[in-house]
Design a protein around this motif. Structure first.
Motif, PDB file in Angstrom:
ATOM      1  N   GLU A   1       0.819  -1.205   0.000  1.00 35.43           N
ATOM      2  CA  GLU A   1       0.000   0.000   0.000  1.00 35.43           C
ATOM      3  C   GLU A   1       0.852   1.253   0.000  1.00 35.43           C
ATOM      4  N   THR A   2       1.932   1.228   0.796  1.00 39.88           N
ATOM      5  CA  THR A   2       2.786   2.404   0.881  1.00 39.88           C
ATOM      6  C   THR A   2       3.593   2.592  -0.392  1.00 39.88           C
ATOM      7  N   GLN A   3       4.010   1.493  -1.030  1.00 42.95           N
ATOM      8  CA  GLN A   3       4.684   1.609  -2.316  1.00 42.95           C
ATOM      9  C   GLN A   3       3.794   2.337  -3.318  1.00 42.95           C
ATOM     10  N   SER A   4       2.528   1.953  -3.343  1.00 45.00           N
ATOM     11  CA  SER A   4       1.580   2.601  -4.254  1.00 45.00           C
ATOM     12  C   SER A   4       1.415   4.072  -3.893  1.00 45.00           C
ATOM     13  N   GLN A   5       1.407   4.370  -2.599  1.00 47.13           N
ATOM     14  CA  GLN A   5       1.268   5.748  -2.155  1.00 47.13           C
ATOM     15  C   GLN A   5       2.475   6.587  -2.564  1.00 47.13           C
ATOM     16  N   ILE A   6       3.666   6.003  -2.464  1.00 44.39           N
ATOM     17  CA  ILE A   6       4.882   6.703  -2.867  1.00 44.39           C
ATOM     18  C   ILE A   6       4.826   7.063  -4.348  1.00 44.39           C
ATOM     19  N   ARG A   7       4.450   6.075  -5.165  1.00 42.48           N
ATOM     20  CA  ARG A   7       4.376   6.322  -6.610  1.00 42.48           C
ATOM     21  C   ARG A   7       3.339   7.395  -6.912  1.00 42.48           C
ATOM     22  N   ALA A   8       2.214   7.354  -6.200  1.00 40.70           N
ATOM     23  CA  ALA A   8       1.171   8.358  -6.414  1.00 40.70           C
ATOM     24  C   ALA A   8       1.659   9.737  -6.012  1.00 40.70           C
ATOM     25  N   CYS A   9       2.405   9.822  -4.923  1.00 40.97           N
ATOM     26  CA  CYS A   9       2.956  11.105  -4.478  1.00 40.97           C
ATOM     27  C   CYS A   9       3.918  11.677  -5.511  1.00 40.97           C
ATOM     28  N   ILE A  10       4.775  10.800  -6.041  1.00 42.28           N
ATOM     29  CA  ILE A  10       5.737  11.249  -7.045  1.00 42.28           C
ATOM     30  C   ILE A  10       5.017  11.672  -8.322  1.00 42.28           C
ATOM     31  N   ASP A  11       4.023  10.897  -8.745  1.00 40.53           N
ATOM     32  CA  ASP A  11       3.267  11.227  -9.958  1.00 40.53           C
ATOM     33  C   ASP A  11       2.552  12.564  -9.834  1.00 40.53           C
ATOM     34  N   ALA A  12       2.179  12.937  -8.606  1.00 41.93           N
ATOM     35  CA  ALA A  12       1.430  14.170  -8.385  1.00 41.93           C
ATOM     36  C   ALA A  12       2.317  15.409  -8.328  1.00 41.93           C
ATOM     37  N   LEU A  13       3.631  15.227  -8.328  1.00 37.24           N
ATOM     38  CA  LEU A  13       4.538  16.380  -8.266  1.00 37.24           C
ATOM     39  C   LEU A  13       4.465  17.185  -9.563  1.00 37.24           C
ATOM     40  N   PRO A  14       4.783  18.487  -9.492  1.00 36.74           N
ATOM     41  CA  PRO A  14       4.947  19.257 -10.733  1.00 36.74           C
ATOM     42  C   PRO A  14       5.982  18.578 -11.627  1.00 36.74           C
ATOM     43  N   ALA A  15       5.829  18.700 -12.927  1.00 34.41           N
ATOM     44  CA  ALA A  15       6.657  17.944 -13.874  1.00 34.41           C
ATOM     45  C   ALA A  15       8.146  18.098 -13.620  1.00 34.41           C
ATOM     46  N   SER A  16       8.608  19.323 -13.379  1.00 29.28           N
ATOM     47  CA  SER A  16      10.038  19.546 -13.205  1.00 29.28           C
ATOM     48  C   SER A  16      10.566  18.846 -11.965  1.00 29.28           C
ATOM     49  N   GLN A  17       9.798  18.874 -10.872  1.00 30.20           N
ATOM     50  CA  GLN A  17      10.209  18.191  -9.651  1.00 30.20           C
ATOM     51  C   GLN A  17      10.138  16.684  -9.833  1.00 30.20           C
ATOM     52  N   ARG A  18       9.088  16.211 -10.501  1.00 26.54           N
ATOM     53  CA  ARG A  18       8.916  14.777 -10.718  1.00 26.54           C
ATOM     54  C   ARG A  18      10.095  14.199 -11.497  1.00 26.54           C
ATOM     55  N   GLU A  19      10.528  14.894 -12.537  1.00 27.74           N
ATOM     56  CA  GLU A  19      11.634  14.411 -13.346  1.00 27.74           C
ATOM     57  C   GLU A  19      12.893  14.237 -12.504  1.00 27.74           C
ATOM     58  N   VAL A  20      13.201  15.238 -11.698  1.00 26.37           N
ATOM     59  CA  VAL A  20      14.419  15.179 -10.887  1.00 26.37           C
ATOM     60  C   VAL A  20      14.317  14.097  -9.823  1.00 26.37           C
ATOM     61  N   VAL A  21      13.187  14.005  -9.135  1.00 26.03           N
ATOM     62  CA  VAL A  21      13.010  12.996  -8.082  1.00 26.03           C
ATOM     63  C   VAL A  21      13.088  11.588  -8.671  1.00 26.03           C
ATOM     64  N   VAL A  22      12.451  11.360  -9.808  1.00 25.15           N
ATOM     65  CA  VAL A  22      12.479  10.027 -10.425  1.00 25.15           C
ATOM     66  C   VAL A  22      13.897   9.650 -10.820  1.00 25.15           C
ATOM     67  N   LEU A  23      14.622  10.573 -11.430  1.00 27.55           N
ATOM     68  CA  LEU A  23      15.991  10.263 -11.843  1.00 27.55           C
ATOM     69  C   LEU A  23      16.893  10.020 -10.641  1.00 27.55           C
ATOM     70  N   ARG A  24      16.809  10.891  -9.629  1.00 28.25           N
ATOM     71  CA  ARG A  24      17.707  10.780  -8.483  1.00 28.25           C
ATOM     72  C   ARG A  24      17.327   9.634  -7.544  1.00 28.25           C
ATOM     73  N   ASP A  25      16.062   9.562  -7.146  1.00 23.92           N
ATOM     74  CA  ASP A  25      15.678   8.660  -6.065  1.00 23.92           C
ATOM     75  C   ASP A  25      15.114   7.324  -6.524  1.00 23.92           C
ATOM     76  N   VAL A  26      14.629   7.253  -7.755  1.00 18.46           N
ATOM     77  CA  VAL A  26      14.083   5.984  -8.253  1.00 18.46           C
ATOM     78  C   VAL A  26      15.108   5.266  -9.122  1.00 18.46           C
ATOM     79  N   HIS A  27      15.788   6.026  -9.995  1.00 16.34           N
ATOM     80  CA  HIS A  27      16.726   5.401 -10.932  1.00 16.34           C
ATOM     81  C   HIS A  27      18.188   5.605 -10.560  1.00 16.34           C
ATOM     82  N   GLY A  28      18.453   6.310  -9.468  1.00 11.46           N
ATOM     83  CA  GLY A  28      19.806   6.378  -8.939  1.00 11.46           C
ATOM     84  C   GLY A  28      20.785   7.247  -9.701  1.00 11.46           C
ATOM     85  N   PHE A  29      20.308   8.203 -10.482  1.00  7.74           N
ATOM     86  CA  PHE A  29      21.212   9.100 -11.178  1.00  7.74           C
ATOM     87  C   PHE A  29      21.947   9.992 -10.170  1.00  7.74           C
TER      88      PHE A  29
END
Length: 231
Positions: free
Chosen positions: A165-193
């Motif tokens: 449930e929390t995994q789904s909540q995390i993804r939903a939180c990230i998806d709800a971010l403004p596009a510019s923030q979402r891009e940076v968070v996904v690259l840094r914290d999800v894909h390890g850039f």
């Protein structure tokens, strides 16, 4: 009493949802270069779903994102002999997806305008946590401290953070971010850039990257805190 903080490293592990790397990536890459069919099956099973999620950060239409991923796979197959392993295989593949997705977004007129790199009307120096959650500096008790202490999540916060449930909540939180923030968070914290890799791929400054990451993480942390504690 310490504030119950959300561990972004734990969140990243939960958000990735991908299988672990092979024990020896060098041998794995050699097998791919040798045309080992089973190695390619493992590669696709391991990364395809994540590649699609990453593409959709930049192009929201599923069919377009699928085209981006198919093009990325072709680029991976053609580029394996030139891959110098300066970064992990996963990071190299992710960079190909991002570049393809950004190119496709531009073609489809879905690219983010330069003015939107910063949140519209937002001050980069705004506080990440609402000021009203803290006591006044002249308060008689705990000046500058929390207005009320957050509740404890449970006896095993890591277990809670990794629940389905929390995994789904995390993804939903990230998806709800403004596009510019979402891009940076996904690259840094999800894909390890790294910060440098993120700046290069997104063509933004280091300061901009740092601010966007901080603001995005703060919003995800706050949303997850509300989900877990209700306050």
């Amino acid at each position: 009493m310490q504030r119950a903080a959300v561990n972004m490293g734990t969140l990243a592990d939960a958000a990735r949802g991908d299988p672990p790397h092979t024990d020896d990536e060098t041998h794995f890459i050699e097998a791919l270069r040798a045309g080992d069919e089973s190695a390619f099956v493992v590669l696709i099973d391991r990364y395809h779903a994540g590649m699609l999620r990453l593409a959709r950060v930049f192009v929201r239409d599923v069919s377009v994102a699928e085209e981006v991923v198919q093009d990325a796979w072709l680029a991976v197959v053609r580029g394996l002999d030139r891959f110098e392993a300066r970064s992990s295989l996963k990071r190299w593949i992710a960079s190909i997806v991002v570049n393809n997705a950004k190119t496709q977004a531009t073609r489809e007129r879905r690219s983010i305008p330069f003015s939107a790199v910063w949140d519209a009307g937002a001050d980069p120096f705004d506080p990440s946590v609402e000021p009203e959650r803290f006591r006044h500096d002249d308060a008689q008790q705990w000046p500058g401290g929390w207005m009320s202490f957050p509740r404890s999540w449970n006896d095993a916060p890591d277990e809670c953070a990794l629940s389905q449930e929390t995994q789904s909540q995390i993804r939903a939180c990230i998806d709800a971010l403004p596009a510019s923030q979402r891009e940076v968070v996904v690259l840094r914290d999800v894909h390890g850039f790294t910060a440098e890799e993120t700046c290069t791929v997104l063509q933004i400054s280091e300061v901009n990257q740092r601010v966007l990451l901080h603001r995005g993480r703060s919003k995800v942390r706050r949303a997850l805190e509300l989900h877990l504690t209700g306050i």
